[in-house]
Design a protein around this motif. Structure first.
Motif, short mmCIF file in Angstrom:
data_model
loop_
_atom_site.label_atom_id
_atom_site.label_comp_id
_atom_site.label_asym_id
_atom_site.label_seq_id
_atom_site.Cartn_x
_atom_site.Cartn_y
_atom_site.Cartn_z
N GLY A 144 -51.64 -34.10 -44.49
CA GLY A 144 -52.59 -32.98 -44.37
C GLY A 144 -53.88 -33.27 -45.14
O GLY A 144 -54.98 -33.10 -44.60
N GLN A 147 -55.92 -36.07 -43.42
CA GLN A 147 -56.60 -35.60 -42.21
C GLN A 147 -57.85 -34.80 -42.57
O GLN A 147 -58.90 -34.93 -41.94
N MET A 148 -57.71 -33.97 -43.61
CA MET A 148 -58.87 -33.16 -44.04
C MET A 148 -60.00 -34.06 -44.53
O MET A 148 -61.16 -33.84 -44.25
N PHE A 151 -61.79 -35.74 -41.60
CA PHE A 151 -62.72 -34.86 -40.88
C PHE A 151 -63.75 -34.23 -41.80
O PHE A 151 -64.50 -33.35 -41.38
N ALA A 153 -63.27 -32.10 -44.03
CA ALA A 153 -63.02 -30.65 -44.03
C ALA A 153 -62.19 -30.25 -45.24
O ALA A 153 -61.44 -29.28 -45.19
N SER A 155 -61.15 -28.50 -48.28
CA SER A 155 -61.51 -27.25 -48.96
C SER A 155 -60.29 -26.77 -49.73
O SER A 155 -59.17 -27.19 -49.43
N PRO A 157 -58.71 -23.77 -49.74
CA PRO A 157 -57.67 -23.13 -48.93
C PRO A 157 -56.87 -24.12 -48.11
O PRO A 157 -55.65 -24.03 -48.02
N ALA A 158 -57.57 -25.10 -47.51
CA ALA A 158 -56.87 -26.06 -46.66
C ALA A 158 -55.93 -26.95 -47.47
O ALA A 158 -54.80 -27.22 -47.05
N PHE A 160 -54.56 -26.23 -50.38
CA PHE A 160 -53.45 -25.38 -50.84
C PHE A 160 -52.45 -25.17 -49.69
O PHE A 160 -51.23 -25.22 -49.88
N GLY A 161 -52.99 -24.96 -48.49
CA GLY A 161 -52.16 -24.78 -47.30
C GLY A 161 -51.29 -26.01 -47.05
O GLY A 161 -50.11 -25.89 -46.73
N ALA A 162 -51.88 -27.20 -47.21
CA ALA A 162 -51.13 -28.44 -46.98
C ALA A 162 -49.98 -28.58 -47.97
O ALA A 162 -48.89 -29.03 -47.62
#
Lengths: 211, 267
Positions: A144, A147-148, A151, A153, A155, A157-158, A160-162
């Protein structure tokens, strides 16, 4: 009762010594192993402390607290390497796998010493289930994050989500194996099945890169 | 009876999510070409894990689970990842004043929802914590809808009125109940349900219409808006309406996947 700090020192000293004689990939992998073991030890302290404070039993700690603590602790060194050194993706993967392997190895060592190693069947289950699960869960978060980064991307939130993806996966495994019967069989199979799926996804994505 | 329906509904949602993941695996090469697709895949996986955790927890009769267990965290993760996916659709600000107004109103509406969750459940700390991620999801989804131009100005006014009526209706029910006006409270409750499910159908129809007109970005942005609304509906419904809202959420997730799949295939 086992003295996990003593076991840690015993296992880690030769590994640390080996760092003086190896370089590059080998160095990073062994360092990852040592960090994984250290993280396992610290996670056990934190889980036990949280369990005592919240007056939870051993099983409740294993099912509810440990997955959260262990996954956060496992991803911290990976995040540190990622943000401080910004290495290429393959190095991050190597380091993440090493942390996962180190974590699983140390946990298995402590487990073997506390319950014994007479049953080869149970040892195989332990190795194939918990060992694989720790690697797969850290890979989820690492993929995760990679990949971020690819790209651009990345951040909070992202990221933490991963990390939460790996926490949930670990928690699901611990919940399934917490009771004997069909659920524990499914639980023991879960890491192997996910590892195969993850491998297939990785294979498909690699094919894309090659062509 | 409700327990059986709840379990069945949970299984239907898990099957739908597994179906989405299988389809996602088949088009993984196209899907990972866009960051939205990657976030979506991760969000679906987290959603599936949360659903499975919940169902297995019930099946194993574990009873009480502490706050901030993996299931709660998974819900937070799902909001964050869907929010990140919505943000990745159009990350650039337009700089228009109306975009700021939309963002502020969305944040206020989400905050009002969080307050209502806390009021009804009593678990204030946990609801505020998860509410922050819900605010992020609702704001990013609203921004995506605004930036794609999926809703015209008059539709934004309608949506704003719906948000206001929704909050007012939800606040009125306990006030009327405490005042002893049971009949009026029931009437308002029924109006609330009509508003919630009516708006869900309106938004779903808009998503389908946009998708049929091949306005893929608009349809996707609207589907994120639909997801936010389905979550608002889900958490404000009592049984048996909760099960209907849960079914609506499953439908919305499938709808969102079909739009994403078409988008990545034609990209």
């Amino acid at each position: 009762m086992i003295y996990s700090e003593n076991i840690f020192i015993c296992i880690v000293i030769p590994l640390l010594l080996s760092l003086l004689f190896i370089r590059r990939e080998g160095f990073r992998f062994v360092l990852g192993l040592v960090i994984g073991m250290l993280v396992c030890l610290l996670s056990a302290y934190i889980s036990a402390f949280t369990g005592t404070v919240s007056e939870m039993g051993h099983e409740q700690v294993a099912v509810y607290i440990s997955p959260v603590v262990e996954e956060i602790m496992k991803i911290l060194p990976v995040l540190f390497v990622l943000f401080i050194f910004d290495p290429p993706s393959d190095r991050v993967f190597l380091f993440a796998v090493a942390v996962g392997v180190g974590f699983a190895t140390f946990e298995n060592c402590c487990y073997l010493l506390s319950v014994g190693s007479q049953s080869i069947t149970y040892m195989l289950i332990r190795g194939l289930a918990v060992g694989v699960m720790h690697i797969v869960s850290i890979l989820f978060a690492t993929i995760g994050l990679m990949q971020m980064r690819e790209f651009k991307a990345m951040s909070l939130p992202a990221a933490f989500g991963a990390v939460i993806v790996s926490i949930t996966y670990h928690a699901l495994y611990n919940l399934l194996v917490s009771e004997p019967g069909i659920t524990s069989v499914i639980g023991y199979l879960l890491p192997g099945v996910t590892a195969v799926l993850l491998f297939l996804v990785n294979l498909r994505l690699r094919i894309r890169v090659k062509t | 009876m409700i327990d059986t329906i709840a379990k069945l509904n949970g299984i239907i949602q898990i099957l739908a999510l597994v179906l989405i993941l299988i389809r996602a695996f088949l088009v993984v090469r196209d899907l990972t070409k866009s960051v939205t697709g990657v976030f979506f895949m991760f969000a679906i996986f987290t959603h599936l894990s949360a659903d499975m955790y919940y169902l297995i927890h019930i099946a194993m009769n574990k009873g009480y689970y502490p706050p901030f267990s993996a299931m709660d965290l998974a819900a937070l993760g799902t909001y964050l990842l869907f929010g990140a996916a919505a943000h990745s659709l159009f990350p650039e600000r337009t700089g228009e004043r109306s975009e700021t107004i939309v963002s502020v109103c969305a944040a206020l509406f989400a905050a009002a929802n969080v307050f209502l969750w806390g009021y009804y459940s009593g678990a204030w700390f946990q609801d505020i914590f998860s509410g922050i991620t819900f605010i992020y999801l609702l704001v990013t989804s609203s921004q995506a809808v605004y930036r794609t131009g999926a809703l015209k100005r008059d539709k934004w006014y309608i949506l704003g009125s719906i948000w206001l009526t929704f909050v007012a209706g939800q606040v009125c029910v306990p006030i009327l109940q405490n005042a002893g006006a049971v009949l009026a409270a029931n009437a308002v409750e029924w109006l609330n349900y009509s508003l919630m499910f009516g708006t869900f159908l309106w938004l779903a129809a808009k998503v389908i219409l946009c998708a049929r007109r091949t306005e893929k970005d608009q349809a996707l942005a609207l589907s994120f808006g639909l997801m936010c609304w389905s979550l608002c509906t889900l958490y404000m419904c009592a049984e048996p309406f909760y099960q209907l809202a849960l079914f609506g959420e499953t439908f919305q997730l499938l709808l969102m996947w079909f739009i994403i799949e078409r988008r990545v295939k034609t990209a």
